[in-house]
Design an enzyme around this catalytic site. Structure first.
Site, PDB file in Angstrom:
ATOM      1  N   HIS A  14       0.852  -1.191   0.000  1.00  0.00           N
ATOM      2  CA  HIS A  14       0.000   0.000   0.000  1.00  0.00           C
ATOM      3  C   HIS A  14       0.881   1.230   0.000  1.00  0.00           C
ATOM      4  O   HIS A  14       2.101   1.146   0.116  1.00  0.00           O
ATOM      5  CB  HIS A  14      -0.973   0.014   1.194  1.00  0.00           C
ATOM      6  CG  HIS A  14      -0.359   0.350   2.511  1.00  0.00           C
ATOM      7  ND1 HIS A  14      -0.953   1.203   3.409  1.00  0.00           N
ATOM      8  CD2 HIS A  14       0.791  -0.036   3.099  1.00  0.00           C
ATOM      9  CE1 HIS A  14      -0.208   1.312   4.495  1.00  0.00           C
ATOM     10  NE2 HIS A  14       0.856   0.570   4.336  1.00  0.00           N
ATOM     11  N   CYS A  25       5.734   6.583   4.490  1.00  0.00           N
ATOM     12  CA  CYS A  25       4.525   5.823   4.165  1.00  0.00           C
ATOM     13  C   CYS A  25       3.856   6.309   2.874  1.00  0.00           C
ATOM     14  O   CYS A  25       2.929   5.668   2.388  1.00  0.00           O
ATOM     15  CB  CYS A  25       3.538   5.872   5.327  1.00  0.00           C
ATOM     16  SG  CYS A  25       4.145   5.020   6.791  1.00  0.00           S
ATOM     17  N   HIS A  29       5.103   0.516  -0.358  1.00  0.00           N
ATOM     18  CA  HIS A  29       5.768  -0.417   0.560  1.00  0.00           C
ATOM     19  C   HIS A  29       4.780  -1.505   0.949  1.00  0.00           C
ATOM     20  O   HIS A  29       3.612  -1.458   0.564  1.00  0.00           O
ATOM     21  CB  HIS A  29       6.304   0.315   1.803  1.00  0.00           C
ATOM     22  CG  HIS A  29       5.238   0.945   2.646  1.00  0.00           C
ATOM     23  ND1 HIS A  29       4.565   2.103   2.281  1.00  0.00           N
ATOM     24  CD2 HIS A  29       4.715   0.561   3.839  1.00  0.00           C
ATOM     25  CE1 HIS A  29       3.682   2.405   3.221  1.00  0.00           C
ATOM     26  NE2 HIS A  29       3.749   1.486   4.174  1.00  0.00           N
ATOM     27  N   HIS A  31       3.654  -4.828   3.986  1.00  0.00           N
ATOM     28  CA  HIS A  31       3.702  -5.337   5.355  1.00  0.00           C
ATOM     29  C   HIS A  31       3.255  -6.790   5.370  1.00  0.00           C
ATOM     30  O   HIS A  31       2.506  -7.233   4.500  1.00  0.00           O
ATOM     31  CB  HIS A  31       2.749  -4.558   6.270  1.00  0.00           C
ATOM     32  CG  HIS A  31       3.049  -3.107   6.386  1.00  0.00           C
ATOM     33  ND1 HIS A  31       4.111  -2.625   7.109  1.00  0.00           N
ATOM     34  CD2 HIS A  31       2.414  -2.029   5.868  1.00  0.00           C
ATOM     35  CE1 HIS A  31       4.112  -1.307   7.044  1.00  0.00           C
ATOM     36  NE2 HIS A  31       3.093  -0.916   6.286  1.00  0.00           N
ATOM     37  N   HIS A  69      -1.626 -10.617  -0.723  1.00  0.00           N
ATOM     38  CA  HIS A  69      -0.841 -10.326  -1.925  1.00  0.00           C
ATOM     39  C   HIS A  69      -1.590  -9.409  -2.895  1.00  0.00           C
ATOM     40  O   HIS A  69      -1.582  -9.614  -4.103  1.00  0.00           O
ATOM     41  CB  HIS A  69      -0.359 -11.617  -2.599  1.00  0.00           C
ATOM     42  CG  HIS A  69       0.727 -12.269  -1.828  1.00  0.00           C
ATOM     43  ND1 HIS A  69       0.480 -13.075  -0.744  1.00  0.00           N
ATOM     44  CD2 HIS A  69       2.071 -12.208  -1.967  1.00  0.00           C
ATOM     45  CE1 HIS A  69       1.626 -13.508  -0.246  1.00  0.00           C
ATOM     46  NE2 HIS A  69       2.614 -12.989  -0.962  1.00  0.00           N
ATOM     47  N   GLU A 107       0.857  -4.005  11.566  1.00  0.00           N
ATOM     48  CA  GLU A 107       1.663  -3.890  10.351  1.00  0.00           C
ATOM     49  C   GLU A 107       3.106  -4.316  10.607  1.00  0.00           C
ATOM     50  O   GLU A 107       3.784  -4.765   9.699  1.00  0.00           O
ATOM     51  CB  GLU A 107       1.687  -2.438   9.865  1.00  0.00           C
ATOM     52  CG  GLU A 107       0.384  -1.938   9.340  1.00  0.00           C
ATOM     53  CD  GLU A 107       0.487  -0.503   8.842  1.00  0.00           C
ATOM     54  OE1 GLU A 107      -0.315  -0.150   7.968  1.00  0.00           O
ATOM     55  OE2 GLU A 107       1.345   0.254   9.319  1.00  0.00           O
TER      56      GLU A 107
END
Length: 117
Positions: A14, A25, A29, A31, A69, A107
């Site tokens: 995201h 952010c 990137h 998580h 994914h 996260e």
């Protein structure tokens, strides 16, 4: 009050594009998320459960089919924050299991967001 929790995992990408460009952010990137659903009841059902853990399998299917994914900006309304994920999963669970009392989303190993009405 009796409480049970069950943990689910998924990986996704995201970006929080509404943040300034120099905010980490704001960049793309990902998580390895942990979702914990909590159910609560004042009394146990005839089987001695708040709810059978097996009944929660549809949440795993929902996560696997729509979030694992994936790019969260494409599947979640609003900013793809852990807080919004917690609210999404709470609403989804509460529509199926009235005993739903909270959802937590992590996260990273050191960060958690919780939605509890």
């Amino acid at each position: 009050m009796f409480r049970i929790r069950k943990e689910f995992h998924f990986s996704a990408s995201h970006r929080l594009s509404h943040l300034p460009d120099d905010h980490q952010c704001a960049r793309l990137h990902g998580h390895n998320y942990i979702v914990v659903v909590e159910l609560a009841a004042k009394a146990l059902n005839p089987d001695g459960f708040v709810r059978d853990y097996h009944d929660l399998k549809p949440l795993k299917t929902h996560i696997d089919d729509h979030f694992d994914h994936r790019h969260l900006n494409d599947v979640l309304e609003g900013p793809s924050t852990a807080e919004n994920l917690a609210r999404h999963f709470f609403d989804w669970c509460a529509a199926r299991w009235p005993e739903t009392s909270a959802v937590l989303v992590s996260e990273t190993p050191k960060t958690w967001a919780e939605y509890r009405p």
